[in-house]
Design a protein around this motif. Structure first.
Motif, mmCIF file in Angstrom:
data_model
loop_
_atom_site.group_PDB
_atom_site.id
_atom_site.type_symbol
_atom_site.label_atom_id
_atom_site.label_comp_id
_atom_site.label_asym_id
_atom_site.label_seq_id
_atom_site.Cartn_x
_atom_site.Cartn_y
_atom_site.Cartn_z
ATOM 1 N N ILE A 1 -29.278 -21.279 21.840
ATOM 2 C CA ILE A 1 -30.524 -21.255 22.622
ATOM 3 C C ILE A 1 -30.878 -22.668 23.086
ATOM 4 N N LEU A 2 -30.730 -23.628 22.182
ATOM 5 C CA LEU A 2 -31.061 -25.012 22.543
ATOM 6 C C LEU A 2 -30.135 -25.514 23.649
ATOM 7 N N LYS A 3 -28.838 -25.162 23.516
ATOM 8 C CA LYS A 3 -27.860 -25.605 24.521
ATOM 9 C C LYS A 3 -28.194 -25.056 25.904
ATOM 10 N N GLU A 4 -28.534 -23.751 25.929
ATOM 11 C CA GLU A 4 -28.908 -23.105 27.199
ATOM 12 C C GLU A 4 -30.013 -23.872 27.911
ATOM 13 N N HIS A 5 -30.896 -24.465 27.113
ATOM 14 C CA HIS A 5 -32.033 -25.184 27.697
ATOM 15 C C HIS A 5 -31.778 -26.674 27.802
ATOM 16 N N GLY A 6 -30.588 -27.092 27.445
ATOM 17 C CA GLY A 6 -30.279 -28.521 27.473
ATOM 18 C C GLY A 6 -31.174 -29.332 26.551
ATOM 19 N N ALA A 7 -31.635 -28.684 25.483
ATOM 20 C CA ALA A 7 -32.582 -29.354 24.583
ATOM 21 C C ALA A 7 -31.858 -30.281 23.620
ATOM 22 N N THR A 8 -32.280 -31.525 23.526
ATOM 23 C CA THR A 8 -31.669 -32.472 22.592
ATOM 24 C C THR A 8 -32.678 -33.036 21.605
ATOM 25 N N ARG A 9 -33.961 -32.767 21.850
ATOM 26 C CA ARG A 9 -34.990 -33.262 20.926
ATOM 27 C C ARG A 9 -35.838 -32.079 20.444
ATOM 28 N N VAL A 10 -35.826 -31.875 19.136
ATOM 29 C CA VAL A 10 -36.528 -30.732 18.553
ATOM 30 C C VAL A 10 -37.577 -31.238 17.559
ATOM 31 N N VAL A 11 -38.783 -30.655 17.606
ATOM 32 C CA VAL A 11 -39.728 -30.892 16.506
ATOM 33 C C VAL A 11 -39.844 -29.610 15.700
ATOM 34 N N LYS A 12 -39.982 -29.780 14.405
ATOM 35 C CA LYS A 12 -39.994 -28.607 13.531
ATOM 36 C C LYS A 12 -41.280 -28.502 12.732
ATOM 37 N N GLY A 13 -41.779 -27.297 12.636
ATOM 38 C CA GLY A 13 -42.829 -27.009 11.666
ATOM 39 C C GLY A 13 -42.118 -26.680 10.361
ATOM 40 N N LYS A 14 -42.873 -26.542 9.285
ATOM 41 C CA LYS A 14 -42.250 -26.299 7.994
ATOM 42 C C LYS A 14 -41.645 -24.900 7.940
ATOM 43 N N SER A 15 -40.409 -24.809 7.475
ATOM 44 C CA SER A 15 -39.765 -23.499 7.353
ATOM 45 C C SER A 15 -38.743 -23.532 6.232
ATOM 46 N N MET A 16 -38.952 -22.713 5.203
ATOM 47 C CA MET A 16 -37.990 -22.671 4.108
ATOM 48 C C MET A 16 -36.692 -21.999 4.539
ATOM 49 N N VAL A 17 -36.780 -21.064 5.509
ATOM 50 C CA VAL A 17 -35.555 -20.440 6.020
ATOM 51 C C VAL A 17 -34.656 -21.500 6.659
ATOM 52 N N SER A 18 -35.276 -22.459 7.360
ATOM 53 C CA SER A 18 -34.455 -23.521 7.963
ATOM 54 C C SER A 18 -33.812 -24.389 6.890
ATOM 55 N N GLU A 19 -34.454 -24.468 5.709
ATOM 56 C CA GLU A 19 -33.836 -25.192 4.599
ATOM 57 C C GLU A 19 -32.629 -24.417 4.073
ATOM 58 N N GLU A 20 -32.763 -23.078 4.020
ATOM 59 C CA GLU A 20 -31.611 -22.258 3.628
ATOM 60 C C GLU A 20 -30.441 -22.535 4.564
ATOM 61 N N MET A 21 -30.768 -22.672 5.855
ATOM 62 C CA MET A 21 -29.728 -22.859 6.880
ATOM 63 C C MET A 21 -29.194 -24.291 6.920
ATOM 64 N N ARG A 22 -29.882 -25.203 6.265
ATOM 65 C CA ARG A 22 -29.608 -26.639 6.427
ATOM 66 C C ARG A 22 -29.519 -26.971 7.913
ATOM 67 N N LEU A 23 -30.532 -26.480 8.624
ATOM 68 C CA LEU A 23 -30.551 -26.547 10.081
ATOM 69 C C LEU A 23 -30.564 -27.981 10.608
ATOM 70 N N ASN A 24 -31.345 -28.834 9.945
ATOM 71 C CA ASN A 24 -31.422 -30.214 10.447
ATOM 72 C C ASN A 24 -30.045 -30.869 10.494
ATOM 73 N N ASP A 25 -29.296 -30.729 9.408
ATOM 74 C CA ASP A 25 -27.954 -31.322 9.356
ATOM 75 C C ASP A 25 -27.069 -30.722 10.438
ATOM 76 N N PHE A 26 -27.164 -29.396 10.579
ATOM 77 C CA PHE A 26 -26.333 -28.702 11.559
ATOM 78 C C PHE A 26 -26.609 -29.243 12.963
ATOM 79 N N LEU A 27 -27.882 -29.391 13.283
ATOM 80 C CA LEU A 27 -28.232 -29.853 14.632
ATOM 81 C C LEU A 27 -27.883 -31.328 14.826
ATOM 82 N N GLU A 28 -28.164 -32.147 13.799
ATOM 83 C CA GLU A 28 -27.842 -33.578 13.907
ATOM 84 C C GLU A 28 -26.344 -33.770 14.179
#
Lengths: 448, 257
Positions: free
Chosen positions: A70-97
């Motif tokens: 989804i981010l790629k489709e929008h050419g998004a390279t800068r994301v701000v995040k609200g708190k989400s434990m599901v994103s911690e399960e995903m280790r999303l920050n590392d994945f995106l970085e």
């Protein structure tokens, strides 16, 4: 934690109100779980008609890929995040970085630990393990424009200045979901800092992440859960912000994201759902009260659990998602005191589920759906319990042992492996001179 | 905050029985036999016939809590068989009483013994609960002035709902002053095998509890559970402290006999 426990207790001072609200909350969650597949389908339809695009992910890898896509489709390279434990399960920050996308936590606690390369040590207060001096040093080192200060208000202001700019620069905002209402397609987000609203409202794209268990049936289901959540989590009657997101910016509206996506993650939850007793695990509303009341958690801190969800809820959740044999350690890191279950606003019988999972870890029961059931079996422990059984089902053997222990009471070898764990901080236990069996016989008590 | 007592109505609605069973528990049997005998005497003094079945061993909680259900069932079955008469079963331990009252029915789910296990469970009472709610005992203190502190086991508190019973018994003793523990609802760190499997965490918990006990300045620590007494008492002794850990049954009997 003592202050937090007192604040919470003050808000549940009326035992009858506590009992009733808690019964209502757990009934709402149980009803939602009883109809989980139907409610999820309904949620998808309601969201779709609100213009929220729903995607399903079975694993965290899939969820990460979906977010990235989804981010790629929008050419998004800068994301701000609200708190989400599901994103911690995903280790999303590392994945995106790793894929060249900046993913910045905007919850103050999450921001602090992200700066330090850490994971949350508590699900509500992720930086609870840090004091203000540590945060002052961290800010001084990591934030260029920050002057060293130990003033809490000033530290907060520094973070606020950094984040404020990031909200306006961000191409996308990512958030969690506290409750998703199936009937209306509403995503509810509970927060105190306003960062949740900024993350979901300012950037042109919003991606919300939730576990499959977060759904509730109707809008009326939300108030009791919301009330239980804020009181249990932070001792607040109500949170500073409560966001109800019902779709992207409308044609006549001047703000809000132009696209809203909802990613619904399973990650082992449907396995838990398939067991009637264990499915109570999924009632959790992530308030963290079990952690605050846990004598183990409050002494070892969240990182010691080596899991996304620490504390009592993590002790029953993690072994179910990662395997009862692999995480056997968590199942036994409890004295079964029951303080967690007593504080739980949705009546999850945490201690009973711990015992059930201890059983699953060592014995595979027919029809068990538990991950790694029976694989935690240990021959030495089996032998120990077999001996224990033999000694305690036979009165003659038991009485003989009691006789021997009382006569040899001075000779208990404190170096025995089991006993040395005990005597590391305690005096060596000495059996009495005579057992109660002997005393009762001597005193001619009936039956003895 | 003291919650509404969860004592089930069957502890108050029954009449006064003519006889009771006494379930000593394995910890009392081996480490606190005087407490067991005191419990028997307290009941006998109320005019009850007290039966102590000779073959009793352990309530099976250790195996049950560790997930060894089959072993727990075998031992529990042997206990149930010894308590066939419809008399109340009085236990000088909130934890063992909790096991028998709250968990025996689930332990025998689907077993031919299930109905009997349920009937057995319904007859189980913790000692202070039985003395207070069923026998409504009146105590006269013959002891010297003393300050004591009280520690409740977690299972007495949360499985048996025992909050006021031991306090009301101690309140009847004119020369006993009860100094409450701070964080009195917090676990002492015993937890059966927990103390062995997680010795460092257990040690941190018992250290804090021992500190709270010392802060009361009381020379006597009372509890209704042998496990907690062994744990806290063991820590206090290792620190060279003179605080005496005592089972509440022994204390009550000694002062009122």
């Amino acid at each position: 934690m003592d202050g937090l426990m007192a604040k919470r207790a003050a808000l549940f001072a009326d035992p009858v109100e506590w009992r009733d609200l808690r019964a209502l909350g757990s009934a709402v969650r149980a009803r939602a779980l009883a109809n989980l597949p139907e409610l999820l389908e309904k949620l998808e339809k309601s969201c779709a008609s609100n213009g929220i695009r729903v995607r399903w992910a079975e694993t965290t890898e899939e969820a990460n890929e979906i977010v990235h896509e989804i981010l790629k489709e929008h050419g998004a390279t800068r994301v701000v995040k609200g708190k989400s434990m599901v994103s911690e399960e995903m280790r999303l920050n590392d994945f995106l970085e790793d894929r060249g996308i900046e993913s910045l936590e905007s919850d103050l606690g999450e921001y602090i630990i992200q700066l330090d390369g850490e994971t949350p040590s508590h699900i509500i207060m992720p930086a609870i393990h840090k004091n203000k001096q540590q945060i002052a040093k961290l800010f001084g080192k990591k934030i260029r424009e920050a002057k060293y200060t130990e003033d809490v208000d000033e530290l907060t202001a520094i973070a606020r200045r950094v984040l404020r700019r990031k909200f306006f620069e961000a191409d996308a905002g990512i958030s969690g979901v506290n409750f998703a209402v199936a009937e209306t397609g509403t995503l509810c987000l509970v927060e105190n800092e306003g960062n949740g609203r900024m993350s979901t409202h300012v950037p042109p794209l919003h991606i919300a992440l939730m576990g499959i268990e977060k759904v509730v049936e109707r809008l009326e289901d939300v108030p009791p859960l919301y009330s239980l959540l804020t009181r249990s989590a932070t001792g607040q009657v109500i949170s500073t912000y409560f966001n109800m997101i019902t779709g992207p910016r409308g044609p006549e509206e001047k703000d809000g994201p132009t696209e809203v996506h909802l990613v619904i993650l399973d990650n082992g939850r449907s396995r838990i759902f398939s067991d009637v007793e264990l499915s109570a695990t999924l009632r959790c509303i992530r308030c963290g009260a079990c952690m605050n009341h846990c004598p183990v958690y409050t002494r070892i801190g969240g990182h010691a659990y080596e899991a996304v969800y620490p504390g009592p809820i993590g002790k029953i959740l993690t072994p179910q998602t990662e395997g009862v044999a692999r995480r056997h350690d968590l199942l036994h890191a409890s004295s079964l005191c029951g303080a967690c279950a007593e504080a739980c606003p949705v009546e999850i019988p945490i201690t009973e589920l711990l015992v059930r999972l201890r059983r699953e870890a060592t014995h595979k029961e027919p029809g068990s759906t538990v991950l790694q059931a029976g694989e935690g079996r240990d021959r030495l422990e089996d032998a120990a319990w077999a001996l224990w059984k033999a000694a305690h089902r036979s009165p003659a053997l038991y009485l003989l042992m009691g006789f021997a222990a009382t006569r040899l009471r001075r000779f208990l070898p404190s170096w025995l492996p089991v006993l040395s764990a005990w005597t590391s901080v305690r005096a060596t236990p000495r059996p009495a001179r005579r057992t109660l069996h002997e005393l009762a016989r001597k005193e001619k008590v009936d039956g003895a | 905050m003291i919650p509404v007592s969860m004592s089930s109505p069957d502890t108050t609605s029954r009449g006064r029985p003519e006889a009771v069973y006494f379930y000593g528990t394995c910890l009392v049997d081996l480490f606190f036999p005087e407490a067991g005998l005191s419990g028997i005497r307290l009941l006998q003094r109320e005019g009850l016939r007290v039966i102590f079945p000779k073959g009793q061993t352990c309530c099976a909680q250790p195996a049950f809590n560790c997930g060894y259900q089959e072993e727990a069932r075998a031992v529990a079955r042997a206990q149930i068989a010894l308590f066939r008469e419809p008399f109340p079963i009085v236990v000088p331990s909130g934890s063992c009483a909790g096991m028998m009252k709250r968990h025996y029915p689930a332990l025998f789910e689907g077993d031919p013994l299930h109905a009997e296990a349920e009937a057995f469970a319904a007859r189980v009472f913790e000692l202070t609960q039985f003395l207070t709610n069923v026998l409504k005992v009146k105590l006269t203190d013959h002891g010297e002035k003393v300050r004591v502190t009280w520690h409740s086991s977690c299972h007495a508190l949360r499985e048996m709902g025992i909050v006021m019973e031991p306090r009301s018994l101690l309140a009847q003793l004119a020369n006993v002053e009860l100094a409450p523990l701070s964080r009195e609802r917090e676990c002492c760190g015993f937890g059966g095998t927990f103390a062995i499997r997680e010795p460092e965490i257990s040690a941190a918990m018992v250290e804090d509890k021992a500190g709270d006990v010392l802060a009361t300045g009381a020379p006597v620590l009372l509890s209704g559970d042998g496990g907690c007494l062994l744990n806290i008492g063991g820590r206090l002794a290792a620190k060279g402290e003179t605080v005496r850990p005592r089972h509440v049954a022994e204390f009550l009997w000694e002062r009122t006999k």
